[in-house]
Enzyme design. Sequence first.
Site, PDB file in Angstrom:
ATOM      1  N   HIS A 296      21.799  -0.147   9.706  1.00 18.28           N
ATOM      2  CA  HIS A 296      21.675  -1.569  10.054  1.00 18.28           C
ATOM      3  C   HIS A 296      22.822  -1.989  10.959  1.00 18.28           C
ATOM      4  O   HIS A 296      23.766  -1.258  11.199  1.00 18.28           O
ATOM      5  CB  HIS A 296      21.637  -2.434   8.786  1.00 18.28           C
ATOM      6  N   CYS A 315      25.474   2.373   2.915  1.00 21.87           N
ATOM      7  CA  CYS A 315      24.620   2.340   4.101  1.00 21.87           C
ATOM      8  C   CYS A 315      25.448   2.575   5.363  1.00 21.87           C
ATOM      9  O   CYS A 315      26.672   2.538   5.334  1.00 21.87           O
ATOM     10  CB  CYS A 315      23.895   1.002   4.190  1.00 21.87           C
TER      11      CYS A 315
END
Length: 410
Positions: A296, A315
Site C-alpha cells: 500500500h 505490510c
Amino acid sequence: MHTSQTLTDQRRRPAPVLAALTLALSVIAGTAASPAAAEAAPYGDTLTGWADRLDAAATLLEAEAERPVTRIGSGPLLKKGTSGERVERLTQRLAELGFLDAARRGDLFDEQVDTAVRAFQFSQRMKVDGLVGGGTRVALDRSPQEAAAQMRRSALSMRAFRDTAPDTVILVNLPSQTTTLVRDGEEALTMRSIVGRPSRETPLLQDQITHVIVNPTWTVPPTVLKEDKLPLLRAKGTPGIANAVVYLDGAPVEPGVVDWRNVSPRRVRIVQQPGDHNALGRYRFNMTNPYNIYLHGTNEPRLFDREIRTVSSGCVRLEDARGMAEALLATEHVSTARLDRMLDRQEPQWIKLSQPVPVRFVYWTATVDDRDAVRLHPDIYDLNEDPVPAAAPDPSGPTSADPMPPAQRA
C-alpha cells in the site's frame, strides 16, 4: 578545511591498517556498468550478473587474513558531541578500518570522529550524515567473513529465484527495503519500501495481487488496537487517528462519551476514512495470504528518507504507490485520467486484476547497485544464520512474523 575536501583527502590517503572489509569492498566496486546496458538486460540475466559479482567479491574477502573487529554494539544513536564506552569502541573500529588515526581514539565524538564516520559512510555508498544509527553501526560491526557469508547466501538465493520466478512478478527484498516490478522478464519499476519492524516481521511469502483498491479505508489491526489505540481511548477519549470512525459492538459511537476502562479490544473497531490522511495512502494492493499482508501507499512519505525503514506492522509501504497502480492497471485499460477521476470520488473503489500478479518476498542482504558496486544490507530479522531456501516458503502455517487474523495491517 571544508568537510567535502576532508572526505576527499580521507579517500586518497593510504591506510596501511585498512581492514579487509573496506579494502575489498573498494576493490570489488570496479567499473560501473553502462546504464543503457543494464536497462536492456533481461532481469534473469541481471540476477545472474549480480550472483556472479557477489561470489567474486566473497572470494576476495575470504582470501584476506582475519583481523580484529571491535564491535560497537547496539544502543542509542551516536553523533558529534556524545561520549561514553560505545564512542570509544567506535573510534577503535574507525582506527581498525583506517579512517581514524590510532592516536585519536577516545570516548568523545568530536569533529575528527565525525569526519571519519562520514568518510566511512561515503565509502559504503551510505547516506553521509555523520550519524551512527542502525545502518551505519551494523556496517561498522560487520567483519569481512560475515560480509562474504552474506554475499554467498544472497547469490545462492538469487539464482534460485531466477530459476523459479515467473516472467512477471513483484519482488520485495526485505533487507534492502525495496520493491521491484518485473514485467515480461524486464525490470519495469523499482522503488524504496517500508517493511515490518523486528517485533512484527514481514513474512517471506509467495503470493499474488488480485485487486487494486483506490481510496482505501484502513481498519486498525488488532495488535495496534490493543497496544496503542485502546490505551489512548482510555486515557484521552480519542484514538488519535484523523477522520476515523470508532465502533463499539458493531455500532458507531462518539469516543469521547464512552467509558473505555472496562471495554475489551474485541468489542472495538476503528476505521479510518479514505483520503490523503489515510495510513494506507491512496492505494492498496490486496493479496491472498492468511496474515492479511499487502502492499500500500502511505501518508508519511518522509519515512522513505530513512536508511533503515523497518517501521510497519508487517505490510509493505511503497514510495511510489501511484506508479505501481498505473503499471498494474494499464493492462486493465485504466488510463491515468480515469485514475484521477477515481481519486476525486473520495470513496473506496476496487479493481480486480484479470490476471493476478505474482509477488515474491526475498531476503537478500547483499545486492549490486546500478554502478556495479556491491551493497550490503542489515540482517533486519536475524535470518542470516538460517540456510537459504531454494524458493520462498508457501504461507501454509504460522511464522515468527506475528501473524494476525484477517484484519487490515499497515
